[in-house]
Design an enzyme around this catalytic site. Structure first.
Site, PDB file in Angstrom:
ATOM      1  N   GLU A 326       0.857  -1.203   0.000  1.00 20.57           N
ATOM      2  CA  GLU A 326       0.000   0.000   0.000  1.00 20.57           C
ATOM      3  C   GLU A 326       0.883   1.239   0.000  1.00 20.57           C
ATOM      4  O   GLU A 326       0.722   2.128   0.846  1.00 20.57           O
ATOM      5  CB  GLU A 326      -0.907  -0.017   1.239  1.00 20.57           C
ATOM      6  CG  GLU A 326      -1.645  -1.336   1.420  1.00 20.57           C
ATOM      7  CD  GLU A 326      -2.449  -1.427   2.716  1.00 20.57           C
ATOM      8  OE1 GLU A 326      -2.019  -0.832   3.722  1.00 20.57           O
ATOM      9  OE2 GLU A 326      -3.490  -2.091   2.705  1.00 20.57           O
ATOM     10  N   CYS A 422     -10.061  -0.260   7.774  1.00 21.49           N
ATOM     11  CA  CYS A 422      -9.490   1.040   8.110  1.00 21.49           C
ATOM     12  C   CYS A 422     -10.262   2.174   7.446  1.00 21.49           C
ATOM     13  O   CYS A 422     -10.537   3.191   8.067  1.00 21.49           O
ATOM     14  CB  CYS A 422      -8.008   1.097   7.748  1.00 21.49           C
ATOM     15  SG  CYS A 422      -7.639   0.750   6.041  1.00 21.49           S
TER      16      CYS A 422
END
Lengths: 660, 660
Positions: A326, A422
């Site tokens: 990421e 998240c």
């Protein structure tokens, strides 16, 4: 303990309770958060959403508190599901009191408090699953990250309700950490693999006035990247294993640049590694610059900002070019169809931008904040508030998302609550605290950064004021600031951001043209403001063609469309499949048209072309052939990027080929 | 045992010793294999190449033979390094006797024989490292794959030297496998996760005439994809672990389509999974169709061929769209910058194509064989014979290969011998056996598939013949077949492939125009051929623009260049960086020009354009801006794809944007 803001000279955001958002565009989102998302996420963290991956968060707390038998489940940072929810609740209660919601939240806080250990430690993963492994794997296990989210929740809940129970829990845990970590003999000279506690500690400092929290944040930041490298030492001590690799001994540790720990933070030049960790850290670095008047730290922030937004950011204000970790990759590497561009990373970018606006008022910070907010963050959430994008691609071919493993992370349809949830609560906490991003104020100036309709109460130059901001954005380029009430007299300054996308902006004061002072992308007007004064700005809403630097190879020969703050994209449902075959001629007129399904949404329309291969003898297109394609005229239609994927799943394209 | 070819009616390749290649272009490669690659690879498998990853292959055999103490090292299929080397040596000795090389090879064969167990078993990994795990993990551990390469080496060495020692070793191992695996009670109804032994067994059948080897190959193929699925059962039995995941229990097994075991092979519709395994299996399926007159198997081969070459093949004749599992993805998913396109997979595609040419003489098989050979296979090897590409991309940006994890597999520079050294010895064994691919013959027809200068000895219609093929390819479009000697009289047919890329082809017989019969891409001329007769073909060598189907989204608005069998590409060293900024106007003339550095190589030149952003006020290009790019004329130069990456590392591009 006081609730007084620790004094500092930089402009600061207004208290959330002092900003009442009332905006045609944004109130819809805020109401969605309050009425749908917060209740839905409560169901999610209680594992009551059918067909969605369970969160296990509440259950883990009950087990840690001894109220239920069982094993820990979920990720080791699963506690943050609850913390981020509570933070959003705190923000929401600040602007929309709701006794029922507050009661539910208070009960959750009781549960959290009852799970806290005697020594202040609190982390259900380690308490339940690995009690003897506390603080042994900061690299992977997000122990301080989780604490950071507790702190942020506690601050927000305290500010929203005046209740300090959760703040007390957070302070006990923080004091526990503060005793363990530091430069003194016997303390651990370490820091977390996932930054977050740093910015949270500064919020705790701001709300409590306790210098030790600012100092702990500074310690954690300054220690990062020093030699010998803590993360490397810890890895050796741990037996060269990673939490993720299930006991397998690694030949080498993860590159410290992944954790932004490859060199001291003040010396870092370029954004590297995991994008969310990076921007959370840069946010705290800017906070430290502000709170300590630390100009070399500010210089580092400016370098990192510049690298990120001028070389590693997508047109939609998203960051993170690869799903591998990421993460950022390197300058100008911004592939359109394999990017990560996580919603959370854009939220972190907004955090960073707002701190930079406190450190120095420059239009570029507001421009990027607006870009990320209006495009990526809102694209992350579906109209129903129950489906989310983590990944925000520039180009989607649903078959490739299914069939090519390098694109599995690119979803064509927003997903329900993920196991690693998240983004949804991050969206909720940002949108429920929008009031923190619209204005900042110094002693004599109110800065307007975002044109989001709202009413603000504040004091400037000793005068108690109420101001009303009205805005037609993102559809109409008109905004105004009205003095609703004002005690006393005396001059102060209103400063309005002039968006870089507005090529022609004009101002009126009470209907009469006025030339404000323009400095670094802001228009300043100082005067003895009176009740009823109206400062208005008219912005240029002509659709624009945006081109990329030639160094951004993926977009050579392509163009993207923008109107006001909104980036546009093409969807299969409007334009047919094979979007790659579409061309927008260089001289084609771009027309703003009303969406049929909504009275507000503006679409962009043009006469484009489609490359067509004349049928071959057998009626088939062979894979490769020598028949030159023809161009057929076709009406093409672009929708705001933030709205893509809300109809039938299909192809999507931001950067379209431009013909000459 | 006889060396007679098992009789079958389909046209078959000539014996390697009956084809003497003498070709300006290809002899260079064959000499490179003989003089440099085979000696170099011998050094490599003996771990004597400085700075290259060690092979460990010879050492493993010495340990297995009890001649040296130590642990097994390398991959579990490391034995194949030696086997593939021996196969190349066998081919090379067939055409270029070399007593010194033969002595070295004989010693290696002695070593192999001394490592074989009493029961015929031979695999140094299992003998040394996991003696009790034989035949327990066919899914992952390549046990039959490794045996297959032994068999292929043994056949080639026997055919090249007449020596049967290695063939005896291979037969003992094969008989051991044949006893263990099969449909009878007590036998394992299984097959290998990596196909290879199937095609090898058919070679063993061809050289020995033993039906049982053909039948074992058939069993292994027919069993594949049957329910219950053997690979799944084996995985359960093994405790749901993979060799690769180091003991970690898997939630689910690898998708059987990865191993082409998702349905019975006769029912498969599309190429799936690991590309090399797929084409090795299709090769054996086509072999079975030929040897059994099995038309439903042939139908499956044709379906798979058609899917692969019409929907999943790159313009360079390479396959495998993703590095995740070195695999096919799905129809029209052919990304240019993340593809795998393994050299070995193109070699397997050539194997398959030649079998299909035996099953039915159709130009498309020869066209694809030529495309893969002239472009991907030769691109795989550097001019020095010591550096190799595994991955053959359509587009390279070296910085992204370094800095973007999704492109780490795409190398901008050919690498030395890899730890997993499949491609280098595969290139060696293909190029040293080129004589197998130029011609096939039936009782009365000689088919010429590839225009590679050579002299062939064969019997047609009862006449012993010597024919000489001369060719100017790939640079000049002239080729001819001369009857050098011919016993007796009587008519037979010469059939020449008419390449699909030649838009205008013409024929002469002894200098006089002649119209042969054209059928399925081949030109047939039947007559009572006399010594000195010359059948000549003139091919169209005009540079061509090749377009892709609109379904191949990655190439929309782009064009690639081809001249004769060669695909061209653009390199940074000739055209400057930022190749993505180049445009080839639709009306630009393509000129064939001589390369300065070589008297033979033809380059393609055109007046192209470069998109340039006018300098902005600050002299910088901002990442995003509203300044429309300008087009500046620029000479652009393309080199044959097969020659890319032989100069300074830089960007490379096959598909260039076409302007109108």
């Amino acid at each position: 303990m006081t609730n007084d803001r620790k004094p500092y000279i930089a402009p600061h955001p207004l208290d959330l309770r002092a900003v009442h958002v009332e905006d045609k565009y944004w109130s819809t989102y805020m109401n969605l958060i309050r009425d749908t998302v917060i209740p839905y996420q409560w169901e999610a963290i209680n594992d009551r959403v059918p067909d969605a991956e369970p969160s296990h968060a509440m259950r883990n707390f009950r087990i840690a508190a001894g109220l239920e038998e069982g094993e820990f489940a979920g990720f080791f940072f699963q506690d943050t599901d609850l913390y981020k929810w509570l933070e959003a609740v705190g923000f929401s209660l600040a602007v929309s009191p709701d006794p029922d919601l507050e009661r539910v939240a208070d009960e959750a806080i009781e549960l959290i408090a009852s799970a806290q250990q005697e020594d202040g430690y609190l982390n259900t993963y380690f308490q339940v699953a690995e009690p003897d492994k506390r603080w042994t794997n900061l690299t992977d296990c997000h122990e301080m990250y989780t604490a950071g989210h507790l702190i942020e929740a506690a601050v927000a809940y305290y500010q929203g309700t005046g209740k300090s129970k959760l703040l007390d829990v957070a302070r006990r845990l923080t004091d526990h950490i503060d005793a363990l970590f530091g430069p003194e003999p016997g303390q651990i000279r370490g820091y977390d693999g996932h930054q977050e506690i740093e910015l949270a500690l500064i919020k705790l400092y701001e709300v409590t006035g306790e210098e030790k929290y600012l100092n702990l944040a500074s310690f954690l930041m300054e220690e990062r990247g020093q030699e010998p490298n803590f993360l490397h030492q810890e890895w050796v001590k741990r037996g060269r294993i990673s939490h993720w690799a299930l006991g397998v001994v690694q030949k080498k540790p993860t590159d410290p640049s992944y954790f932004q720990a490859h060199k001291p933070v003040r010396e870092q030049e370029a954004a590297t590694g995991h994008a969310v960790r990076a921007v959370y850290m840069y946010t705290a670095m800017a906070d430290q610059a502000i709170h300590k008047g630390d100009i070399s730290m500010l210089a580092a922030c400016k370098r990192l900002w510049s690298n990120m937004v001028n070389k590693q950011m997508y047109i939609t204000g998203s960051i993170g070019s690869t799903h591998h970790g990421e993460a950022f990759t390197f300058d100008y590497d911004l592939p359109n169809d394999t990017n990560y561009s996580e919603t959370c990373a854009s939220i972190g970018l907004i955090f960073f931008a707002r701190r930079m606006l406190q450190a120095e008022v420059k239009g570029e910070y507001g421009d990027v904040m607006e870009r990320a907010l209006y495009n990526t963050v809102t694209a992350g959430i579906a109209d129903d508030g129950k489906h989310y994008f983590y990944v925000n691609p520039m180009e989607v071919w649903p078959a490739a998302s299914e069939g090519n493993p390098g694109k599995h992370h690119v979803k064509a349809v927003r997903q329900k609550w993920y196991g690693c949830a998240c983004c949804p609560p991050n969206v909720a906490r940002l949108l429920s605290s929008l009031g923190h991003y619209i204005f900042t104020s110094s002693s004599d100036t109110l800065f307007t950064h975002l044109y989001i309709g709202s009413e603000a109460k504040l004091e400037l130059s000793g005068r108690n004021l109420r101001l009303k901001l009205e805005s037609g954005l993102p559809w109409k380029g008109a905004a105004s600031l009205t003095i609703v009430s004002a005690e006393g007299t005396g001059s102060f300054t209103l400063a309005l951001r002039v968006p870089a996308w507005s090529k022609q902006s004009s101002f009126t004061l009470n209907g009469t043209p006025v030339i404000p002072e323009i400095r670094d992308g802001y228009a300043y007007l100082n005067r003895d403001w009176r009740v009823g004064d109206i400062l208005a700005i008219a912005l240029d809403m002509e659709p624009q063609r945006i081109y990329a630097s030639p160094s951004l190879r993926a977009n050579a020969g392509r163009v993207s469309l923008q109107r006001g703050p909104l980036v546009y994209c093409f969807e299969e449902i409007d334009n047919g499949a094979l979007l790659a075959s579409l061309t927008l001629p260089a001289d084609a007129e771009l027309r703003s048209v009303q969406d049929n399904s909504s009275s507000e949404v503006i679409l962009l329309e043009a006469t484009g072309q489609r490359l067509v291969i004349p049928e071959q003898e057998d009626g088939q297109h062979t894979l490769y052939h020598t028949v030159a394609p023809k161009r057929e005229a076709q009406r093409i239609l672009a929708v705001p990027y933030t709205r893509w994927g809300n109809r039938n799943p299909g192809e999507m394209l931001v950067w379209i080929r431009e013909g000459n």
